[in-house]
Scaffold this motif. Structure first.
Motif, PDB file in Angstrom:
ATOM      1  N   ARG A  92      34.315  87.040  40.367  1.00 36.89           N
ATOM      2  CA  ARG A  92      34.161  85.518  40.680  1.00 36.89           C
ATOM      3  C   ARG A  92      35.154  84.625  40.554  1.00 36.89           C
ATOM      4  NH1 ARG A  92      29.063  87.065  38.173  1.00 36.89           N
ATOM      5  NH2 ARG A  92      29.809  86.738  36.019  1.00 36.89           N
ATOM      6  N   VAL A  93      36.554  85.087  39.953  1.00 34.32           N
ATOM      7  CA  VAL A  93      37.702  84.479  39.713  1.00 34.32           C
ATOM      8  C   VAL A  93      38.458  84.900  41.148  1.00 34.32           C
ATOM      9  CG1 VAL A  93      39.750  83.988  38.510  1.00 34.32           C
ATOM     10  CG2 VAL A  93      37.425  84.265  37.305  1.00 34.32           C
ATOM     11  N   ARG A  94      38.512  86.177  41.069  1.00 36.99           N
ATOM     12  CA  ARG A  94      39.487  86.497  42.101  1.00 36.99           C
ATOM     13  C   ARG A  94      39.035  86.215  43.570  1.00 36.99           C
ATOM     14  NH1 ARG A  94      38.356  91.896  41.356  1.00 36.99           N
ATOM     15  NH2 ARG A  94      39.797  91.952  39.343  1.00 36.99           N
ATOM     16  N   GLY A  95      39.893  85.797  44.334  1.00 37.41           N
ATOM     17  CA  GLY A  95      39.299  85.432  45.747  1.00 37.41           C
ATOM     18  C   GLY A  95      38.823  83.923  45.894  1.00 37.41           C
ATOM     19  N   ASN A  96      38.677  83.345  44.513  1.00 35.98           N
ATOM     20  CA  ASN A  96      38.029  82.141  44.369  1.00 35.98           C
ATOM     21  C   ASN A  96      38.777  81.002  43.765  1.00 35.98           C
ATOM     22  OD1 ASN A  96      35.861  79.981  44.581  1.00 35.98           O
ATOM     23  ND2 ASN A  96      34.840  80.939  42.930  1.00 35.98           N
ATOM     24  N   ARG A  97      39.032  81.296  42.455  1.00 36.56           N
ATOM     25  CA  ARG A  97      39.614  80.472  41.712  1.00 36.56           C
ATOM     26  C   ARG A  97      41.237  81.045  41.782  1.00 36.56           C
ATOM     27  NH1 ARG A  97      37.990  76.082  41.696  1.00 36.56           N
ATOM     28  NH2 ARG A  97      39.018  75.372  39.760  1.00 36.56           N
ATOM     29  N   MET A  98      41.463  82.072  42.104  1.00 31.37           N
ATOM     30  CA  MET A  98      42.986  82.642  42.148  1.00 31.37           C
ATOM     31  C   MET A  98      42.933  83.579  43.521  1.00 31.37           C
ATOM     32  SD  MET A  98      43.188  84.758  38.937  1.00 31.37           S
ATOM     33  CE  MET A  98      45.133  85.115  38.974  1.00 31.37           C
ATOM     34  N   ALA A  99      43.850  83.655  44.359  1.00 26.69           N
ATOM     35  CA  ALA A  99      43.847  84.238  45.469  1.00 26.69           C
ATOM     36  C   ALA A  99      45.519  84.869  45.666  1.00 26.69           C
ATOM     37  CB  ALA A  99      43.365  83.565  46.624  1.00 26.69           C
ATOM     38  N   MET A 100      45.578  85.917  46.326  1.00 25.56           N
ATOM     39  CA  MET A 100      46.925  86.709  46.410  1.00 25.56           C
ATOM     40  C   MET A 100      47.135  87.002  48.012  1.00 25.56           C
ATOM     41  SD  MET A 100      48.245  89.947  44.517  1.00 25.56           S
ATOM     42  CE  MET A 100      49.830  90.713  44.671  1.00 25.56           C
ATOM     43  N   ILE A 125      30.981  85.361  50.015  1.00 21.92           N
ATOM     44  CA  ILE A 125      30.637  85.759  48.832  1.00 21.92           C
ATOM     45  C   ILE A 125      30.631  84.629  47.637  1.00 21.92           C
ATOM     46  CG2 ILE A 125      31.680  87.272  47.079  1.00 21.92           C
ATOM     47  CD1 ILE A 125      32.825  89.136  49.087  1.00 21.92           C
ATOM     48  N   HIS A 126      31.581  83.798  47.732  1.00 18.02           N
ATOM     49  CA  HIS A 126      31.843  82.863  46.653  1.00 18.02           C
ATOM     50  C   HIS A 126      31.243  81.496  47.085  1.00 18.02           C
ATOM     51  CE1 HIS A 126      34.764  85.576  44.716  1.00 18.02           C
ATOM     52  NE2 HIS A 126      35.513  85.728  45.721  1.00 18.02           N
ATOM     53  N   GLN A 127      30.987  80.992  48.140  1.00 13.06           N
ATOM     54  CA  GLN A 127      30.449  79.679  48.579  1.00 13.06           C
ATOM     55  C   GLN A 127      29.077  79.955  49.203  1.00 13.06           C
ATOM     56  OE1 GLN A 127      33.287  77.276  50.303  1.00 13.06           O
ATOM     57  NE2 GLN A 127      34.823  77.386  48.967  1.00 13.06           N
ATOM     58  N   ARG A 130      26.416  80.899  55.025  1.00  8.39           N
ATOM     59  CA  ARG A 130      25.643  81.833  56.009  1.00  8.39           C
ATOM     60  C   ARG A 130      26.726  82.253  56.936  1.00  8.39           C
ATOM     61  NH1 ARG A 130      22.923  76.969  56.708  1.00  8.39           N
ATOM     62  NH2 ARG A 130      23.446  76.901  58.867  1.00  8.39           N
ATOM     63  N   PRO A 131      26.509  83.444  57.852  1.00  4.58           N
ATOM     64  CA  PRO A 131      27.680  84.164  58.599  1.00  4.58           C
ATOM     65  C   PRO A 131      27.959  82.876  59.720  1.00  4.58           C
ATOM     66  CG  PRO A 131      26.049  85.550  57.813  1.00  4.58           C
ATOM     67  CD  PRO A 131      25.381  84.427  57.272  1.00  4.58           C
ATOM     68  N   ASP A 132      27.051  82.456  60.366  1.00  2.00           N
ATOM     69  CA  ASP A 132      27.315  81.508  61.286  1.00  2.00           C
ATOM     70  C   ASP A 132      28.180  80.396  60.952  1.00  2.00           C
ATOM     71  OD1 ASP A 132      25.349  80.418  60.020  1.00  2.00           O
ATOM     72  OD2 ASP A 132      24.089  79.695  61.672  1.00  2.00           O
ATOM     73  N   LYS A 133      27.843  79.717  59.702  1.00  2.00           N
ATOM     74  CA  LYS A 133      28.982  78.620  59.066  1.00  2.00           C
ATOM     75  C   LYS A 133      29.998  79.259  58.669  1.00  2.00           C
ATOM     76  CE  LYS A 133      29.586  74.729  57.355  1.00  2.00           C
ATOM     77  NZ  LYS A 133      29.713  73.524  58.304  1.00  2.00           N
ATOM     78  N   ALA A 134      30.117  80.376  58.374  1.00  3.65           N
ATOM     79  CA  ALA A 134      31.355  80.816  57.742  1.00  3.65           C
ATOM     80  C   ALA A 134      32.345  81.253  59.138  1.00  3.65           C
ATOM     81  CB  ALA A 134      31.005  82.284  57.018  1.00  3.65           C
ATOM     82  N   GLN A 135      31.692  81.662  60.252  1.00  2.00           N
ATOM     83  CA  GLN A 135      32.626  81.818  61.194  1.00  2.00           C
ATOM     84  C   GLN A 135      33.044  80.465  61.743  1.00  2.00           C
ATOM     85  OE1 GLN A 135      33.536  84.677  63.119  1.00  2.00           O
ATOM     86  NE2 GLN A 135      32.930  85.532  61.020  1.00  2.00           N
ATOM     87  N   ILE A 136      32.611  79.466  61.910  1.00  2.00           N
ATOM     88  CA  ILE A 136      32.924  78.012  62.138  1.00  2.00           C
ATOM     89  C   ILE A 136      33.891  77.576  61.253  1.00  2.00           C
ATOM     90  CG2 ILE A 136      32.079  75.622  62.321  1.00  2.00           C
ATOM     91  CD1 ILE A 136      29.385  76.441  62.976  1.00  2.00           C
TER      92      ILE A 136
END
Length: 341
Positions: A92-100, A125-127, A130-136
């Motif tokens: 839940r931290v990786r890719g959300n609070r810290m990313a690489m 995953i973290h927020q 919905r898939p359609d909203k994520a694509q926008i």
């Protein structure tokens, strides 16, 4: 014990990461400690094999086990020691609070998934988008990182993007959830200098706008001089010098740092002036020399250098060096002009 200061976003204490191989034990990161404040940019420099990337992967807890393992240390991030979190909590931290941002986007991106699918994944995953909203949102992110026609290119595959565009897509993916810490591992490798400058300016502006801290891993001293607030110089898995960028470039204290600077061509030098490369090769981590790891390549060793490894000690305000025989090198060797060359 939790760090006393609440101003520090990240505090790494005595981090050790080792790899157990058939050939023997490789101490890839040994007793590394540093801090990072909110909104600060930290540069980590050194030759290949010095431990830069392994340090970053250790922060993300992405060390492959086996053969690698974080042997000891503490990684305090947002008030929690990441090494004590469960894998679920770390996810839940990786890719959300810290990313690489990884070194080579063509090997980091999945060739059979569209760019839009991959950039949208952290949003889903973290927020819980919905898939359609994520694509926008993905199209907006691609536009934000200056991919021409980004909204129309979410259905493209990685092979349809140029090297610079793939790296921009990686930046978009890393910044999708507005992390508080971004780690960029050699983000401009194999790109021409024009694209390098564009990407670095883009990252710096985006992290500034989002209030994100940045760890910039590179072997390019020019990049660090321009973009970093502070610098850690690594050699053979250890930090051998750390200081504010301006202090490091105007007054380097470790012979290795001076050697790195002297081996870089500068526009203010005479065309007949020869570069001064560091003699020898980086050490074999399976067979490190006794004493200071740099002493076989150093031009100013003393007797204790062959016997005992030096620890980081304060050379001046906010400037530490691990050397038994540091010198007050003249500005011509590093030079403040290096910050703008």
């Amino acid at each position: 014990m939790k760090p006393e200061s609440t101003e520090k976003l990240l505090e790494v204490r005595n981090l050790c990461t080792h790899f157990h191989t058939r050939a023997g034990l490789i101490r890839a990161v040994e007793d590394v400690s540093f801090e990072l404040a909110q909104g600060e940019t930290l540069g980590i420099v050194g030759e290949s094999g010095c431990g830069k990337s392994v340090s970053a992967l250790s922060l993300m807890r992405l060390i492959p086990n086996p053969p690698g393992r974080i042997m000891k240390g503490e990684i305090w991030f947002e008030g929690r020691d990441l090494l004590k979190l469960s894998e679920g909590e770390m996810g839940r931290v990786r890719g959300n609070r810290m990313a690489m941002i990884f070194q080579e986007p063509m090997t980091s991106l999945n060739p059979v998934l569209t760019i839009g699918r991959q950039v949208a994944e952290p949003l889903e995953i973290h927020q819980a988008a919905r898939p359609d909203k994520a694509q926008i949102l993905c199209g907006e992110l691609l536009e934000r990182v200056r991919i021409p026609g980004g909204r129309k290119r979410v259905k493209d595959y990685p092979h349809q993007f140029s090297g610079g565009m793939r790296q921009r897509a990686m930046i978009a993916m890393a910044l999708a959830c507005t992390p508080r810490l971004l780690i960029a591992d050699e983000p401009t490798t194999a790109l021409d200098v024009t694209i390098q400058a564009q990407l670095l300016e883009l990252m710096k502006n985006l992290t500034r706008d989002c209030g994100t801290s940045l760890i910039l891993i590179t072997h390019n001293l020019g990049i660090v001089a321009r973009y970093a607030d502070r610098v850690n110089v690594m050699y053979a898995g250890r930090i051998v010098e750390k200081a504010r960028a301006r202090d490091l470039y105007s007054r380097p204290r470790h012979p290795y740092t001076v050697g790195l600077m002297a081996s870089v061509p500068r526009l203010d030098q005479d065309v007949k002036c020869k570069l001064r490369p560091i003699q020898g090769q980086p050490p074999d981590l399976l067979q490190l020399p006794g004493g200071c790891a740099f002493q076989p390549r150093c031009g100013r060793p003393i007797e204790i250098c062959r016997i005992q490894s030096p620890l980081l000690t304060v050379a001046s305000e906010n400037h530490e060096v691990a050397c038994w025989n540091p010198a007050d090198y003249p500005k011509e060797i590093g030079g403040e002009h290096a910050l703008t060359s």
